[in-house]
Enzyme design. Structure first.
Site, PDB file in Angstrom:
ATOM      1  CB  VAL A  12      -6.929  25.951 -64.995  1.00  0.00           C
ATOM      2  CG1 VAL A  12      -6.356  26.906 -63.966  1.00  0.00           C
ATOM      3  CG2 VAL A  12      -5.849  25.003 -65.489  1.00  0.00           C
ATOM      4  CG  ASP A  40      -0.803  19.711 -61.470  1.00  0.00           C
ATOM      5  OD1 ASP A  40      -0.115  19.735 -60.456  1.00  0.00           O
ATOM      6  OD2 ASP A  40      -2.037  19.847 -61.433  1.00  0.00           O
ATOM      7  CD  GLU A  58       1.014  17.123 -71.279  1.00  0.00           C
ATOM      8  OE1 GLU A  58      -0.159  17.554 -71.333  1.00  0.00           O
ATOM      9  OE2 GLU A  58       1.324  16.124 -70.632  1.00  0.00           O
ATOM     10  CE  LYS A  67     -11.483  12.069 -74.579  1.00  0.00           C
ATOM     11  NZ  LYS A  67     -12.848  11.983 -74.024  1.00  0.00           N
ATOM     12  N   GLY A  68      -6.587  16.984 -73.668  1.00  0.00           N
ATOM     13  CA  GLY A  68      -6.511  18.387 -73.264  1.00  0.00           C
ATOM     14  C   GLY A  68      -5.807  19.334 -74.213  1.00  0.00           C
ATOM     15  CE  LYS A  72      -2.882  23.435 -61.714  1.00  0.00           C
ATOM     16  NZ  LYS A  72      -3.875  22.442 -61.221  1.00  0.00           N
TER      17      LYS A  72
HETATM   18  P1  5GP Z   1       0.687  16.036 -63.968  1.00  0.00           P
HETATM   19  O1  5GP Z   1       1.035  14.621 -64.312  1.00  0.00           O
HETATM   20  O2  5GP Z   1       1.734  17.028 -64.436  1.00  0.00           O
HETATM   21  O3  5GP Z   1       0.368  16.211 -62.512  1.00  0.00           O
HETATM   22  O4  5GP Z   1      -0.667  16.374 -64.693  1.00  0.00           O
HETATM   23  C1  5GP Z   1      -0.726  16.526 -66.069  1.00  0.00           C
HETATM   24  C2  5GP Z   1      -2.083  16.229 -66.625  1.00  0.00           C
HETATM   25  O5  5GP Z   1      -3.109  16.301 -65.623  1.00  0.00           O
HETATM   26  C3  5GP Z   1      -2.454  17.281 -67.654  1.00  0.00           C
HETATM   27  O6  5GP Z   1      -2.070  16.877 -68.945  1.00  0.00           O
HETATM   28  C4  5GP Z   1      -3.958  17.392 -67.484  1.00  0.00           C
HETATM   29  O7  5GP Z   1      -4.587  16.414 -68.280  1.00  0.00           O
HETATM   30  C5  5GP Z   1      -4.212  17.070 -66.037  1.00  0.00           C
HETATM   31  N1  5GP Z   1      -4.262  18.285 -65.191  1.00  0.00           N
HETATM   32  C6  5GP Z   1      -3.359  18.693 -64.271  1.00  0.00           C
HETATM   33  N2  5GP Z   1      -3.747  19.845 -63.677  1.00  0.00           N
HETATM   34  C7  5GP Z   1      -4.915  20.175 -64.258  1.00  0.00           C
HETATM   35  C8  5GP Z   1      -5.818  21.294 -64.102  1.00  0.00           C
HETATM   36  O8  5GP Z   1      -5.648  22.234 -63.317  1.00  0.00           O
HETATM   37  N3  5GP Z   1      -6.926  21.282 -64.905  1.00  0.00           N
HETATM   38  C9  5GP Z   1      -7.194  20.276 -65.800  1.00  0.00           C
HETATM   39  N4  5GP Z   1      -8.323  20.370 -66.509  1.00  0.00           N
HETATM   40  N5  5GP Z   1      -6.371  19.221 -65.965  1.00  0.00           N
HETATM   41  C10 5GP Z   1      -5.242  19.176 -65.213  1.00  0.00           C
END
Ligand code: 5GP
Length: 172
Positions: A150, A100, A96, A41-42, A128
């Site tokens: 965040v 992260d 996206e 949803k983000g 990030k």
């Molecule tokens: P990744 O797979 O790159 O570790 O994480 C990606 C997904 O995790 C993002 O699309 C988001 O939904 C969630 N996410 C990662 N870091 C954050 C953060 O700092 N805040 C929030 N609200 N969601 C995050």
């Protein structure tokens, strides 16, 4: 008690950057229709602002995966729902909210590549740096943020805070 939030990116900073990203995407992504795919949803607020700046013909679609349980990544990406239209031969822009570790994005790219789009670009509002090489997967990036959880402008904490007009983090 609501938690205190520190603003990291103001509404004005975000608005200006979204407009710049749209200009670049319009200039660099060639002619032809684009399918803009939001990762739910983000990304819903970012995508709504971004598409309204794009001058080209486009359609919108959504995809939903989950890997987060509360505020922590589980490392396992589950596809919850897929696109509603074929994107074979089309120019796809994946939108996206935040990259992260890059686990979610890698999974999505692998999945979308099987649909044989003419091109596949990634636009992420936030990045990030977690020491992985996931930055290179992003073609259009809004901002790099510190290694904090965040919220706001679409990003949640346990479902809350998505409607904040800025990006922030909880005060320690
Ligand atoms: P990744 O797979 O790159 O570790 O994480 C990606 C997904 O995790 C993002 O699309 C988001 O939904 C969630 N996410 C990662 N870091 C954050 C953060 O700092 N805040 C929030 N609200 N969601 C995050």
């Amino acid at each position: 008690m609501p938690r205190e939030i520190e603003v990291l990116l103001s509404k004005e900073q975000i608005d200006a950057r979204v407009a710049e990203l749209a200009l670049r995407i319009d200039a660099e992504c060639g002619d032809g229709e684009m399918v803009v795919v939001g990762v739910l949803k983000g990304s819903f607020i970012f995508m709504a602002d971004l598409v309204r700046h794009l001058k080209r013909q486009l359609t919108c679609d959504f995809i939903r995966v989950s890997s987060y349980d509360k505020d922590r990544s589980t490392g396992i990406v589950r596809m919850e729902f897929d696109l509603t239209q074929p994107v074979g031969g089309k120019n796809v822009l994946l939108v996206e909210d935040i990259v992260d570790t890059g686990t979610t994005l890698r999974h999505l790219l692998k999945h979308l590549e099987t649909k044989r789009p003419a091109s596949l670009k990634v636009c992420s509002l936030l990045f990030k740096d977690m020491g992985t090489d996931s930055r290179k997967l992003i073609d259009y990036l809004g901002f790099e943020v510190p290694r904090r959880y965040v919220i706001g402008y679409g990003l949640d904490s346990d479902g809350l805070y998505r409607s904040l007009p800025y990006v922030g983090a909880f005060k320690e």
